[in-house]
Motif scaffolding. Structure first.
Motif, PDB file in Angstrom:
ATOM      1  N   TYR A 105       8.877  -4.855 -34.034  1.00  0.00           N
ATOM      2  CA  TYR A 105       9.529  -5.845 -33.005  1.00  0.00           C
ATOM      3  C   TYR A 105       8.450  -6.248 -31.848  1.00  0.00           C
ATOM      4  CZ  TYR A 105      13.944  -4.552 -34.817  1.00  0.00           C
ATOM      5  OH  TYR A 105      14.999  -4.338 -35.599  1.00  0.00           O
ATOM      6  N   ASP A 106       8.617  -7.460 -31.562  1.00  0.00           N
ATOM      7  CA  ASP A 106       8.338  -7.812 -30.147  1.00  0.00           C
ATOM      8  C   ASP A 106       9.334  -7.381 -29.172  1.00  0.00           C
ATOM      9  OD1 ASP A 106       6.449  -9.627 -31.702  1.00  0.00           O
ATOM     10  OD2 ASP A 106       7.606 -11.407 -31.030  1.00  0.00           O
ATOM     11  N   VAL A 107       8.749  -6.467 -28.325  1.00  0.00           N
ATOM     12  CA  VAL A 107       9.574  -5.813 -27.303  1.00  0.00           C
ATOM     13  C   VAL A 107       9.533  -6.693 -25.914  1.00  0.00           C
ATOM     14  CG1 VAL A 107       9.958  -3.714 -25.843  1.00  0.00           C
ATOM     15  CG2 VAL A 107       8.960  -3.636 -28.101  1.00  0.00           C
ATOM     16  N   ILE A 108      10.810  -7.141 -25.696  1.00  0.00           N
ATOM     17  CA  ILE A 108      11.084  -8.154 -24.872  1.00  0.00           C
ATOM     18  C   ILE A 108      11.677  -7.291 -23.212  1.00  0.00           C
ATOM     19  CG2 ILE A 108      12.007 -10.220 -23.854  1.00  0.00           C
ATOM     20  CD1 ILE A 108      10.137 -10.394 -26.433  1.00  0.00           C
ATOM     21  N   GLY A 109      10.954  -7.503 -22.431  1.00  0.00           N
ATOM     22  CA  GLY A 109      11.752  -6.802 -21.103  1.00  0.00           C
ATOM     23  C   GLY A 109      12.234  -8.189 -20.140  1.00  0.00           C
ATOM     24  N   PHE A 110      12.993  -7.598 -19.442  1.00  0.00           N
ATOM     25  CA  PHE A 110      13.272  -8.705 -18.458  1.00  0.00           C
ATOM     26  C   PHE A 110      13.976  -8.013 -17.242  1.00  0.00           C
ATOM     27  CE2 PHE A 110      17.132  -7.923 -20.732  1.00  0.00           C
ATOM     28  CZ  PHE A 110      18.128  -8.388 -19.914  1.00  0.00           C
ATOM     29  N   ASP A 111      13.645  -8.797 -16.027  1.00  0.00           N
ATOM     30  CA  ASP A 111      14.520  -8.526 -15.018  1.00  0.00           C
ATOM     31  C   ASP A 111      16.048  -9.234 -14.894  1.00  0.00           C
ATOM     32  OD1 ASP A 111      12.397  -6.698 -14.057  1.00  0.00           O
ATOM     33  OD2 ASP A 111      11.711  -8.398 -12.638  1.00  0.00           O
ATOM     34  N   PRO A 112      17.203  -8.340 -14.989  1.00  0.00           N
ATOM     35  CA  PRO A 112      18.316  -8.841 -14.708  1.00  0.00           C
ATOM     36  C   PRO A 112      18.512  -9.840 -13.531  1.00  0.00           C
ATOM     37  CG  PRO A 112      18.592  -6.629 -15.838  1.00  0.00           C
ATOM     38  CD  PRO A 112      17.120  -6.916 -15.305  1.00  0.00           C
ATOM     39  N   ARG A 113      19.225 -10.730 -13.644  1.00  0.00           N
ATOM     40  CA  ARG A 113      19.471 -11.407 -12.339  1.00  0.00           C
ATOM     41  C   ARG A 113      19.968 -10.466 -11.300  1.00  0.00           C
ATOM     42  NH1 ARG A 113      24.038 -15.805 -12.763  1.00  0.00           N
ATOM     43  NH2 ARG A 113      22.991 -16.609 -14.491  1.00  0.00           N
ATOM     44  N   GLY A 114      19.416 -10.790 -10.206  1.00  0.00           N
ATOM     45  CA  GLY A 114      19.583  -9.782  -8.860  1.00  0.00           C
ATOM     46  C   GLY A 114      18.705  -8.755  -8.622  1.00  0.00           C
ATOM     47  N   THR A 115      17.810  -8.445  -9.794  1.00  0.00           N
ATOM     48  CA  THR A 115      16.777  -7.444  -9.496  1.00  0.00           C
ATOM     49  C   THR A 115      15.217  -7.897  -9.796  1.00  0.00           C
ATOM     50  OG1 THR A 115      16.470  -6.916 -11.934  1.00  0.00           O
ATOM     51  CG2 THR A 115      18.467  -6.130 -11.115  1.00  0.00           C
ATOM     52  N   LEU A 170      12.925  -7.244 -29.913  1.00  0.00           N
ATOM     53  CA  LEU A 170      13.902  -6.053 -29.230  1.00  0.00           C
ATOM     54  C   LEU A 170      13.918  -6.213 -27.669  1.00  0.00           C
ATOM     55  CD1 LEU A 170      15.316  -3.549 -29.917  1.00  0.00           C
ATOM     56  CD2 LEU A 170      13.353  -2.366 -29.516  1.00  0.00           C
ATOM     57  N   LEU A 171      15.009  -6.677 -27.352  1.00  0.00           N
ATOM     58  CA  LEU A 171      15.034  -6.742 -25.822  1.00  0.00           C
ATOM     59  C   LEU A 171      15.478  -5.207 -25.494  1.00  0.00           C
ATOM     60  CD1 LEU A 171      15.758  -9.804 -26.104  1.00  0.00           C
ATOM     61  CD2 LEU A 171      17.373  -9.752 -24.355  1.00  0.00           C
ATOM     62  N   VAL A 172      15.162  -4.911 -24.416  1.00  0.00           N
ATOM     63  CA  VAL A 172      15.219  -3.529 -23.713  1.00  0.00           C
ATOM     64  C   VAL A 172      15.713  -3.689 -22.252  1.00  0.00           C
ATOM     65  CG1 VAL A 172      13.588  -2.386 -25.238  1.00  0.00           C
ATOM     66  CG2 VAL A 172      12.767  -3.222 -23.206  1.00  0.00           C
ATOM     67  N   ASN A 173      16.472  -2.655 -21.841  1.00  0.00           N
ATOM     68  CA  ASN A 173      17.112  -2.458 -20.619  1.00  0.00           C
ATOM     69  C   ASN A 173      16.784  -1.100 -19.954  1.00  0.00           C
ATOM     70  OD1 ASN A 173      19.375  -2.192 -18.578  1.00  0.00           O
ATOM     71  ND2 ASN A 173      18.579  -4.321 -18.184  1.00  0.00           N
ATOM     72  N   THR A 181       6.277   0.418 -20.782  1.00  0.00           N
ATOM     73  CA  THR A 181       6.511   1.656 -20.528  1.00  0.00           C
ATOM     74  C   THR A 181       7.332   2.173 -21.702  1.00  0.00           C
ATOM     75  OG1 THR A 181       8.229   1.271 -19.082  1.00  0.00           O
ATOM     76  CG2 THR A 181       6.262   1.636 -18.147  1.00  0.00           C
ATOM     77  N   LYS A 182       8.494   1.638 -22.012  1.00  0.00           N
ATOM     78  CA  LYS A 182       9.522   2.015 -23.155  1.00  0.00           C
ATOM     79  C   LYS A 182       8.816   1.848 -24.465  1.00  0.00           C
ATOM     80  CE  LYS A 182      13.236   4.165 -24.673  1.00  0.00           C
ATOM     81  NZ  LYS A 182      13.461   5.410 -24.232  1.00  0.00           N
ATOM     82  N   ARG A 183       8.107   0.883 -24.644  1.00  0.00           N
ATOM     83  CA  ARG A 183       7.441   0.606 -26.034  1.00  0.00           C
ATOM     84  C   ARG A 183       6.328   1.706 -26.231  1.00  0.00           C
ATOM     85  NH1 ARG A 183       3.075  -1.513 -28.826  1.00  0.00           N
ATOM     86  NH2 ARG A 183       3.644  -2.758 -30.731  1.00  0.00           N
ATOM     87  N   GLY A 221      20.568  -2.441 -11.737  1.00  0.00           N
ATOM     88  CA  GLY A 221      19.817  -2.858 -10.309  1.00  0.00           C
ATOM     89  C   GLY A 221      18.481  -2.286 -10.907  1.00  0.00           C
ATOM     90  N   GLY A 222      18.204  -1.757 -12.163  1.00  0.00           N
ATOM     91  CA  GLY A 222      16.885  -1.439 -12.681  1.00  0.00           C
ATOM     92  C   GLY A 222      16.083  -2.692 -13.125  1.00  0.00           C
ATOM     93  N   SER A 223      14.605  -2.713 -12.625  1.00  0.00           N
ATOM     94  CA  SER A 223      13.697  -3.791 -13.091  1.00  0.00           C
ATOM     95  C   SER A 223      13.394  -3.429 -14.456  1.00  0.00           C
ATOM     96  CB  SER A 223      12.589  -3.822 -12.156  1.00  0.00           C
ATOM     97  OG  SER A 223      11.604  -4.767 -12.771  1.00  0.00           O
ATOM     98  N   GLY A 224      13.675  -4.490 -15.594  1.00  0.00           N
ATOM     99  CA  GLY A 224      13.109  -4.348 -16.740  1.00  0.00           C
ATOM    100  C   GLY A 224      11.841  -5.115 -17.169  1.00  0.00           C
ATOM    101  N   LEU A 225      10.963  -5.640 -16.245  1.00  0.00           N
ATOM    102  CA  LEU A 225       9.926  -6.316 -16.769  1.00  0.00           C
ATOM    103  C   LEU A 225       8.990  -5.116 -17.025  1.00  0.00           C
ATOM    104  CD1 LEU A 225       9.163  -9.454 -16.490  1.00  0.00           C
ATOM    105  CD2 LEU A 225       7.881  -8.948 -14.143  1.00  0.00           C
ATOM    106  N   PRO A 226       8.444  -4.262 -16.344  1.00  0.00           N
ATOM    107  CA  PRO A 226       7.554  -3.226 -16.795  1.00  0.00           C
ATOM    108  C   PRO A 226       8.106  -2.527 -17.950  1.00  0.00           C
ATOM    109  CG  PRO A 226       8.481  -2.445 -14.683  1.00  0.00           C
ATOM    110  CD  PRO A 226       8.992  -3.795 -15.112  1.00  0.00           C
TER     111      PRO A 226
END
Length: 466
Positions: free
Chosen positions: A88-98, A58-61, A75-77, A66-71
């Motif tokens: 689900y494995d909850v997957i966070g990521f920083d979108p390009r540019g963030t 489950l990718l989360v944004n 926090t959302k999980r 501009g928001g950082s998704g790594l943490p």
């Protein structure tokens, strides 16, 4: 993709959960796969259930752009229903540019971080010219700072990055939870990769408009929300002491802004006040602190209660603001300068004191890269998704959810009625919303019909403050 320890910006989840982080290199320009690359930062909290319960990733944004998704994976999980955490494995990521994924740097951004900033509501020909000039300088700063990446920090490019993450994790489908701008990103993924969509929840939906059109709609909704705030504060006059009618409260509000514009307090002036109001109007739990801050300022002359906890010019905010404009202006054609000026006058005609903080796409009128195509959103080839919306959300008006669902045939809408806040699923604490959304994520079946949930209404005044 290899995972290991996370940076300090990623909090530790409660035991026995664990979080791990890794990186993935992707092309800056997917048309040039052998050219310059961007390194994406990715986080993962594994599912806590049995193998039989697991439903994939489950990718989360968290929004933005501009928001950082790594943490956010942590926090959302932590707020998700237990059944979703087990599945689900909850997957966070920083979108390009963030964040840590090639962060955008626009430098001074036309003076955006000067404090006190110029009044963001220009009145008169001279002020309008100065306002447009600041947008031109912002665009020039981004062109210099972001450089060759300027056209490539787009939502469509991030959607392709999401699919690269999916492939690197060896998963056949991407399930996704996107909030606010995350809903727009999810709709873009559905357009680009309809057959890779698993279960998708789009919460607090950005409608399928150009960014500038969306910003204008949001500014109008903020006026309506602020009027509700004035009525609410007047209803609790004995608590806030701002007056017993909406007109009284508005007068107190205007006096606060006028005084701060004339005599900024340690860099806190009219623009900074508007920024605080913009933030407060989006979540009703922030209304009482805003009213208290106005009361304290008028009573004691101290604006401390109106200041944000974090200074606006901190490094994370600078990256957010740069990425926000860069992504919005990469996503499609911007407005003309003449239209920006005309809309400023229309908004001021509707209300002489609007809140224009969210009008970031105005800078696209002067952008040095002007894309010809618009971001594609949704696809009839994608499976039905679940949209979630608050009836009176001023940040992403519910009209956007109704418009976007037409791009996603068979989708269902979960509406939290009598609610005035931004961010709904696993955020508002509403059992009706959370149970319907969790059932969709775990079982994979969209509801037979739209779901209507009863919201909390307007908040109480909260405890009195000194």
């Amino acid at each position: 993709m290899r995972f290991g320890d996370c940076p300090d910006s990623v909090p530790e989840p409660p035991a026995p959960d664990r979080v791990e982080c890794g990186t993935l290199d992707v092309p800056l320009d997917r048309a040039d796969p052998d050219g310059r690359r961007i390194r994406l930062a990715v986080s993962r909290v594994p599912a806590s259930g049995t193998p039989a319960e697991r439903r994939g990733i489950l990718l989360v944004n968290p929004g933005g752009p501009g928001g950082s998704g790594l943490p956010y994976a942590v926090t959302k999980r932590a707020k998700l229903p237990a059944s979703v955490r087990r599945a689900y494995d909850v997957i966070g990521f920083d979108p390009r540019g963030t964040g840590r994924s090639g962060p955008a740097d626009c430098g001074a951004m036309g003076g955006l971080f000067e404090q006190p900033a110029a009044d963001p509501v220009p009145v008169g020909e001279r002020a309008e010219r100065a306002y447009l000039d600041s947008l031109d300088r912002l665009a020039a700063d981004c062109a210099r700072g972001v450089g060759e990446a300027l056209p490539h920090l787009s939502t469509t490019a991030t959607a392709h990055d999401m699919d690269a993450v999916r492939a690197a994790l060896g998963e056949p489908r991407t399930s996704f939870l996107g909030v606010s701008y995350g809903s727009y990103l999810g709709a873009a993924y559905a357009a680009e990769f309809p057959h890779r969509v698993g279960r998708m929840v789009l919460d607090s939906v950005v409608g399928p408009w150009d960014w500038y059109d969306f910003d204008v709609r949001q500014s109008r909704q903020l006026l309506r929300q602020r009027a509700v705030f004035f009525t609410w504060a007047a209803r609790h006059a004995s608590r806030f002491d701002l007056g017993s009618t909406p007109a009284d409260v508005r007068a107190a509000y205007e006096r606060t802004r006028r005084n701060l514009a004339a005599r900024p307090q340690q860099g806190f002036g009219a623009a900074e006040f508007d920024r605080a109001v913009y933030r407060a109007l989006g979540r009703t739990e922030r209304w009482a602190p805003l009213a208290d801050g106005i009361r304290a300022y008028l009573r004691d002359g101290d604006a401390a209660g109106l200041r944000p906890a974090e200074p606006f010019d901190n490094p994370a905010s600078r990256t957010f603001e740069a990425a926000n404009r860069t992504v919005k202006c990469a996503d499609g054609p911007g407005p003309s300068a003449a239209r920006v000026r005309a809309d400023l006058r229309r908004i001021r005609h509707a209300d002489p004191l609007p809140v224009l903080t969210g009008m970031e796409a105005s800078a696209c009128a002067f952008w040095r890269h002007r894309p010809e195509e618009r971001t594609r959103l949704g696809s009839p080839a994608a499976p039905p998704v679940l949209l979630v919306a608050s009836e009176h959300d001023p940040v992403t008006p519910i009209e956007g959810a109704h418009r976007l669902r037409h791009r996603l045939p068979g989708s269902r809408l979960v509406t939290l009625h009598d609610d005035y806040s931004h961010g709904v699923f696993a955020s508002r604490g509403n059992a009706c919303v959370d149970e319907a959304t969790a059932a969709y994520l775990v079982d994979g079946q969209t509801p037979a019909a739209d779901v209507h949930c009863t919201g909390p209404g307007l908040p109480g005044p909260g405890p009195s403050t000194p």
